[in-house]
Each structure stands twice: as structure tokens, then as C-alpha cells.
Design a protein around this motif. Structure first.
Motif, PDB file in Angstrom:
ATOM      1  N   LEU A 246      68.260  31.430   6.412  1.00  0.00           N
ATOM      2  CA  LEU A 246      69.651  32.267   6.216  1.00  0.00           C
ATOM      3  C   LEU A 246      70.768  31.071   6.607  1.00  0.00           C
ATOM      4  O   LEU A 246      72.019  31.586   6.850  1.00  0.00           O
ATOM      5  N   GLY A 247      70.361  30.040   7.091  1.00  0.00           N
ATOM      6  CA  GLY A 247      71.363  29.077   7.261  1.00  0.00           C
ATOM      7  C   GLY A 247      72.004  29.176   8.699  1.00  0.00           C
ATOM      8  O   GLY A 247      72.995  28.885   9.076  1.00  0.00           O
ATOM      9  N   ILE A 248      71.161  29.913   9.798  1.00  0.00           N
ATOM     10  CA  ILE A 248      71.625  30.012  10.782  1.00  0.00           C
ATOM     11  C   ILE A 248      70.895  29.274  11.942  1.00  0.00           C
ATOM     12  O   ILE A 248      69.593  29.351  12.088  1.00  0.00           O
ATOM     13  N   PRO A 249      71.511  28.101  12.675  1.00  0.00           N
ATOM     14  CA  PRO A 249      70.987  27.187  13.106  1.00  0.00           C
ATOM     15  C   PRO A 249      70.557  27.675  14.708  1.00  0.00           C
ATOM     16  O   PRO A 249      71.240  28.733  15.317  1.00  0.00           O
ATOM     17  N   SER A 250      69.174  27.086  15.104  1.00  0.00           N
ATOM     18  CA  SER A 250      69.104  27.799  16.351  1.00  0.00           C
ATOM     19  C   SER A 250      68.472  26.589  17.260  1.00  0.00           C
ATOM     20  O   SER A 250      67.990  25.865  16.772  1.00  0.00           O
ATOM     21  N   THR A 251      68.339  26.925  18.420  1.00  0.00           N
ATOM     22  CA  THR A 251      67.505  25.904  19.584  1.00  0.00           C
ATOM     23  C   THR A 251      66.757  26.562  20.241  1.00  0.00           C
ATOM     24  O   THR A 251      66.881  27.627  20.902  1.00  0.00           O
ATOM     25  N   ILE A 252      65.508  26.150  20.241  1.00  0.00           N
ATOM     26  CA  ILE A 252      64.390  26.708  21.025  1.00  0.00           C
ATOM     27  C   ILE A 252      64.776  26.492  22.846  1.00  0.00           C
ATOM     28  O   ILE A 252      65.033  25.365  23.180  1.00  0.00           O
ATOM     29  N   ASN A 253      64.721  27.613  23.573  1.00  0.00           N
ATOM     30  CA  ASN A 253      64.828  27.381  25.011  1.00  0.00           C
ATOM     31  C   ASN A 253      63.503  28.085  25.292  1.00  0.00           C
ATOM     32  O   ASN A 253      63.661  29.233  25.651  1.00  0.00           O
ATOM     33  N   ALA A 254      62.402  27.489  25.943  1.00  0.00           N
ATOM     34  CA  ALA A 254      61.303  28.094  26.388  1.00  0.00           C
ATOM     35  C   ALA A 254      61.577  28.814  27.790  1.00  0.00           C
ATOM     36  O   ALA A 254      60.560  29.251  28.237  1.00  0.00           O
ATOM     37  N   ARG A 255      62.674  28.509  28.283  1.00  0.00           N
ATOM     38  CA  ARG A 255      62.823  29.270  29.702  1.00  0.00           C
ATOM     39  C   ARG A 255      63.613  30.814  29.535  1.00  0.00           C
ATOM     40  O   ARG A 255      64.022  31.141  30.618  1.00  0.00           O
ATOM     41  N   LEU A 256      63.785  30.762  28.459  1.00  0.00           N
ATOM     42  CA  LEU A 256      64.662  32.065  28.201  1.00  0.00           C
ATOM     43  C   LEU A 256      63.222  33.241  28.069  1.00  0.00           C
ATOM     44  O   LEU A 256      62.553  33.318  27.295  1.00  0.00           O
ATOM     45  N   VAL A 257      63.767  34.172  28.997  1.00  0.00           N
ATOM     46  CA  VAL A 257      62.609  35.273  29.374  1.00  0.00           C
ATOM     47  C   VAL A 257      63.243  36.503  29.517  1.00  0.00           C
ATOM     48  O   VAL A 257      64.467  36.816  29.918  1.00  0.00           O
ATOM     49  N   ARG A 258      62.467  37.559  29.329  1.00  0.00           N
ATOM     50  CA  ARG A 258      62.832  38.895  29.824  1.00  0.00           C
ATOM     51  C   ARG A 258      61.536  39.256  30.768  1.00  0.00           C
ATOM     52  O   ARG A 258      60.289  38.980  30.365  1.00  0.00           O
ATOM     53  N   GLY A 259      61.709  39.434  31.884  1.00  0.00           N
ATOM     54  CA  GLY A 259      60.601  39.705  32.826  1.00  0.00           C
ATOM     55  C   GLY A 259      59.675  41.007  32.543  1.00  0.00           C
ATOM     56  O   GLY A 259      58.751  41.173  33.381  1.00  0.00           O
ATOM     57  N   LEU A 260      60.363  41.833  31.722  1.00  0.00           N
ATOM     58  CA  LEU A 260      59.657  43.118  31.681  1.00  0.00           C
ATOM     59  C   LEU A 260      58.360  43.312  30.611  1.00  0.00           C
ATOM     60  O   LEU A 260      58.604  42.708  29.629  1.00  0.00           O
ATOM     61  N   ASP A 261      57.479  44.063  31.026  1.00  0.00           N
ATOM     62  CA  ASP A 261      56.119  44.038  30.153  1.00  0.00           C
ATOM     63  C   ASP A 261      56.519  44.808  28.696  1.00  0.00           C
ATOM     64  O   ASP A 261      55.892  44.430  27.669  1.00  0.00           O
ATOM     65  N   TYR A 262      57.537  45.677  28.464  1.00  0.00           N
ATOM     66  CA  TYR A 262      57.705  46.089  27.155  1.00  0.00           C
ATOM     67  C   TYR A 262      58.320  45.276  26.467  1.00  0.00           C
ATOM     68  O   TYR A 262      58.442  45.376  25.055  1.00  0.00           O
ATOM     69  N   TYR A 263      58.770  43.897  26.767  1.00  0.00           N
ATOM     70  CA  TYR A 263      59.559  43.024  25.792  1.00  0.00           C
ATOM     71  C   TYR A 263      58.295  42.266  25.127  1.00  0.00           C
ATOM     72  O   TYR A 263      57.242  41.689  25.964  1.00  0.00           O
ATOM     73  N   THR A 264      58.490  41.786  23.824  1.00  0.00           N
ATOM     74  CA  THR A 264      57.532  41.107  23.427  1.00  0.00           C
ATOM     75  C   THR A 264      57.954  40.160  22.284  1.00  0.00           C
ATOM     76  O   THR A 264      59.283  40.506  21.642  1.00  0.00           O
ATOM     77  N   HIS A 265      57.469  39.120  22.069  1.00  0.00           N
ATOM     78  CA  HIS A 265      57.840  38.067  21.011  1.00  0.00           C
ATOM     79  C   HIS A 265      59.286  37.497  21.179  1.00  0.00           C
ATOM     80  O   HIS A 265      59.619  36.881  22.102  1.00  0.00           O
ATOM     81  N   THR A 266      60.036  38.020  20.052  1.00  0.00           N
ATOM     82  CA  THR A 266      61.480  37.221  19.995  1.00  0.00           C
ATOM     83  C   THR A 266      62.365  37.784  21.170  1.00  0.00           C
ATOM     84  O   THR A 266      62.512  38.751  21.462  1.00  0.00           O
ATOM     85  N   VAL A 267      62.803  36.607  21.921  1.00  0.00           N
ATOM     86  CA  VAL A 267      63.911  36.767  22.772  1.00  0.00           C
ATOM     87  C   VAL A 267      64.988  35.983  22.271  1.00  0.00           C
ATOM     88  O   VAL A 267      64.970  34.520  21.833  1.00  0.00           O
TER      89      VAL A 267
END
Ligand code: ATP
Ligand code: MG
Length: 426
Positions: A246-267
Motif C-alpha cells: 500500500l506504500g505505507i512505510p512502517s518501523t517495527i517497535n518490539a516494545r510497543l505493547v498492550r498489557g491486556l489479554d484481549y489484545y492480539t497480534h497487531t498493535v
């Protein structure tokens, strides 16, 4: 009598700035309409329990930021601190899932959090958000990110970056949590107090700590990405490939989290370089466990929320940088001066300078006010003395610098004038 003022952390949006709000809302409305998202409006307050279950008691929002009160019937109510919980409650309550297929919803409105007010952080603030309910397809993740990106680009924002991470599924995360706690336990005493508390309550949230010492300890911590199952890993690769296409640049940030159990996969988060400490303008991710957590059927979902105050700050910065609409505003008074002013205006216009001539004949003070309002880079001033000497006062409106110059000299150094104009508006 003392006058009453707005509550700390709240702001009036006055007519002078409403245009930026309307721009953002109308751009978003158009783009979301084209993508077949439908608006939903839910109440400003809900049962407290909704947010405790829907956001999680271990979060800052529920732990220390909610406006919770008892109504006259002794019910515990809370002003909504975010939009997702209310939207999901409504989705379940009205059986929107029974309509089958995917529901694409969006909302905007005021949210309330008891936080320390500062630029881009208020107690009543506004969000615009989307929720896509009923699709686990990784293209839904890409779609919501692409729409956020399109809205931000269309309102003209620059210097944005998209940070992306995967927090895997519940079992990936539970393995990772164990590894993280094992790594951090020996450092427990050196962590900031919040992180010490989180070590036993919500260890993933330690990754967000703003404390420099904690961050230094985290530098060698295991990464969530090492704990993704092959399926989660594949999903993470797919979303990156889709965004790339889609031509949308992104950077991986392995410290980006959500602490709750109902979050999954993409953040993900979209941050601006132009906002200082409150840099995140949009935050979201996949929350496949939330609908069932709130009593609905198992329903995969993905969404985001944007902070509108932060977008308005960025729009205002852009306008401040915009080139003035006029190069010169000419102010004159007295018969001879007015005649010379007209000739000067024509000469400047013929050389390509955008020049506005004040024709009012009113007092200098009034003409100066109009000059300021015109947004001109410089004001040229002619009175009796200037007419007599065939000079003109050249005043740069931003710096206030002013000097007298012969009219002939002004007109024979146009290259220099052009340079000065560029400099004055840079
Ligand atoms: P932050 O780390 O800035 O507190 P958050 O993780 O609490 O953000 P979210 O709950 O994800 O924020 O909300 C999404 C967006 O809403 C944020 O990225 C931000 O732009 C905006 N936002 C959140 N809290 C506030 C606030 N108190 N005032 C203004 N905008 C806010
Ligand atoms: Mg916050």
C-alpha cells in the motif's frame, strides 16, 4: 463577584479555531464514508463495570484516571475515558453481530481522564476512532491503518511515523510474560516504582516505562518477537507486506505493547515528530478477546483512536508556517503620498510581487491594523515626509524591523527584495 472559569484540563473551542476541528471532522467523515464505515454515537457515561471489564483494572486509565461517581440512585457511573468499550457494549446489546458479516463503525466525541493537563493532554479531550468487528483477516488490520494514514495525509500532516508490532496470541504472550519476568526479577530493586508494581500485576506494561533506568535495563530484555508462534509470525509478516504494497512505510517497535489479554497480534501507533512529549496521534490494534469479555460471542476485532487535540496543534503549526498571502501591504496618507503609493503598488505588481494597496484614506493606525490582518510579509508606509523625500518606510511585519529607503532604490533592487521576502517568511 469572582467570575467562574472552565474546569482545569478542559478547554473552550472558540470560533477562531473551530475551522481546524471542522476540517478534521469533515475529512474523516468523507474518507470513512468512502470506505463504508458507519457512524455510531454512544452515551458519555456508562456503568463503571463496563470500563473495568473492557479496559482492565491493571491499566492506568482504570486504575487512576477515571471520572467515577455515584448518581442519585446510588449507581456507580463513569464518564467514558475512551470509545471502544461503549461501542462494543452497544454492538453486543443490540445484537449487531446477528446481522452477520463485518461491521465497520466509527465514532467521535469527548472523552474524560483525570490526568495532569499539559500541551496535548487534557482531562476532557476528543477522539475519533474506528472499530471493525467480525473479521480476523489481516487485511482488516491493514485497512484500518491505511485509513488512519489517509486521514492524516489528507489533512496535510507531515513528519509522521508508523510504529508496528505484534504481541502474538494469548499463549505467545504468556510464554513471553514468563521470560520477561524471569529476566527482570533480578533487577527488581532498580526498576522505577510503577514498574516494580507492574512486575507482579501487568509485566508487559513495563516495556512502556518512560524511566531512563528501566529503559536501560530493558535494552537486554527478551523481545516479544522471539516468542511468536509460527502462525503469529506469519501474520506479522503478512501485515508488513500488505502495508508495503500500500506504500505505507512502517518501523517495527518490539516494545510497543498492550498489557491486556484481549489484545492480539497487531498493535501500532502513529507518532509525530512535531509534538514533543505527547507525540502519539493515533493508537490501535487487534482485540480479538474483547467482545466475548463483554458478554458477546467470540468476535475478532481491530480498531484505533486518534487524539483530536494533538491533530489540531499540528494543523495550527502548519498554518503558522504557511506563506503569507500578500507580499506587501501599502499604507499611505496625504494627497502626494497616496498618489505615489498607487504608482509604487503598480510597479511592484508588474514585477510579480503580490501587493495590496490600502484605499481607505483612514488614519495610519487603522491602516496598520489592516496591514497586520492581511498576513503581508512587509508593510510599505508613505506619509507627507516620505512623499516629499521620495522615500518609503519598509517595515517587516514579523520582526518589526523598519527602515527608510528611496523609492527608486527599492525598485532597482528587486532581486534583493525577493531574497528578503523569502528570508522573512522562512
Ligand atoms: P498517552 O500515552 O499519550 O497517555 P494513551 O495510550 O493513554 O496515550 P490511548 O488510550 O491509546 O492513549 O488513546 C488514543 C489517543 O488519544 C492517544 O494516542 C492520544 O492521541 C489521545 N489521547 C489520549 N489521552 C489523551 C488526553 N488526556 N488528552 C488528549 N489526547 C489524549
Ligand atoms: Mg494515557
Amino acid at each position: 463577584m469572582a467570575s467562574i472559569q472552565a474546569i482545569r484540563g478542559t478547554r473552550d473551542i472558540l470560533p477562531g479555531e473551530i475551522g481546524d476541528w471542522q476540517t478534521i471532522e469533515s475529512v474523516a467523515r468523507t474518507i470513512l464514508g468512502c470506505a463504508a464505515y458507519q457512524e455510531i454515537r454512544t452515551p458519555l457515561f456508562e456503568q463503571t463495570d463496563l470500563f473495568e471489564r473492557g479496559i482492565g483494572e491493571a491499566t492506568d486509565v482504570v486504575g487512576k484516571e477515571m471520572y467515577t461517581f455515584k448518581d442519585r440512585g446510588d449507581r456507580s457511573l463513569t464518564l467514558r475515558p475512551e470509545g471502544t468499550a461503549g461501542v462494543v457494549r452497544s454492538y453486543v446489546e443490540h445484537g449487531l453481530h446477528a446481522q452477520g458479516g463485518v461491521q465497520r463503525l466509527w465514532y467521535t466525541g469527548a472523552m474524560f481522564r483525570y490526568e495532569r493537563p499539559q500541551a496535548g493532554r487534557q482531562r476532557q479531550f476528543h477522539q475519533l476512532g474506528v472499530e471493525v468487528l467480525g473479521s480476523s483477516d489481516v487485511r482488516a488490520d491493514a485497512e484500518v491503518i491505511a485509513i488512519a494514514n489517509q486521514i492524516l495525509q489528507t489533512i496535510g500532516l507531515k513528519n509522521l511515523s508508523l510504529q508496528l508490532n505484534s504481541i502474538g496470541d494469548a499463549s505467545d504472550r504468556s510464554n513471553y510474560r514468563e521470560a520477561l519476568v524471569a529476566y527482570l526479577a533480578p533487577f527488581q530493586d532498580q526498576l522505577d516504582p510503577d514498574s516494580q508494581h507492574r512486575l507482579s500485576h501487568n509485566p508487559l506494561r513495563i516495556l512502556d516505562s518512560k524511566d531512563a533506568n528501566t529503559q536501560a535495563i530493558l535494552d537486554k530484555a527478551p523481545s516479544i518477537l522471539e516468542y511468536l508462534s509460527p502462525d503469529s509470525q506469519k501474520r506479522f509478516e503478512q501485515i508488513q507486506a500488505l502495508l508495503n504494497d500500500l506504500g505505507i512505510p512502517s518501523t517495527i517497535n518490539a516494545r510497543l505493547v498492550r498489557g491486556l489479554d484481549y489484545y492480539t497480534h497487531t498493535v501500532f501507533e502513529i507518532q509525530s515528530e512535531d509534538l514533543g512529549a505527547q507525540a502519539t496521534v493515533c493508537a490501535g490494534g487487534r482485540y480479538d478477546g474483547l467482545v466475548s469479555q463483554l458478554g458477546g460471542p467470540e468476535t475478532p476485532a481491530v480498531g484505533w483512536a486518534m487524539g483530536l487535540e494533538r491533530l489540531v496543534i499540528l494543523l495550527q503549526q502548519l498554518q503558522a508556517q504557511k506563506l503569507p498571502s500578500v507580499d506587501f501591504y501599502i499604507v499611505s496618507r496625504g494627497e502626494a503620498a497616496e498618489a505615489q503609493a498607487l504608482k509604487l503598488a503598480q510597479a511592484l505588481r508588474q514585477s510579480g510581487f503580490k501587493t495590496e494597496l490600502d484605499l481607505s484614506g483612514s488614519a495610519f493606525g487603522k491602516q496598520f491594523k489592516r496591514a497586520d490582518r492581511s498576513g503581508a510579509a512587509a508593510c510599505l508606509i508613505l506619509g507627507d515626509a516620505e512623499a516629499e523625500a521620495a522615500t518609503v518606510q519598509l517595515k517587516w511585519l514579523k520582526s518589526g524591523e523598519q527602515s527608510a529607503i528611496a523609492q527608486t532604490e527599492l525598485l532597482s533592487n528587486l532581486d534583493q527584495l525577493r531574497q528578503q521576502l523569502t528570508h522573512a517568511t522562512a
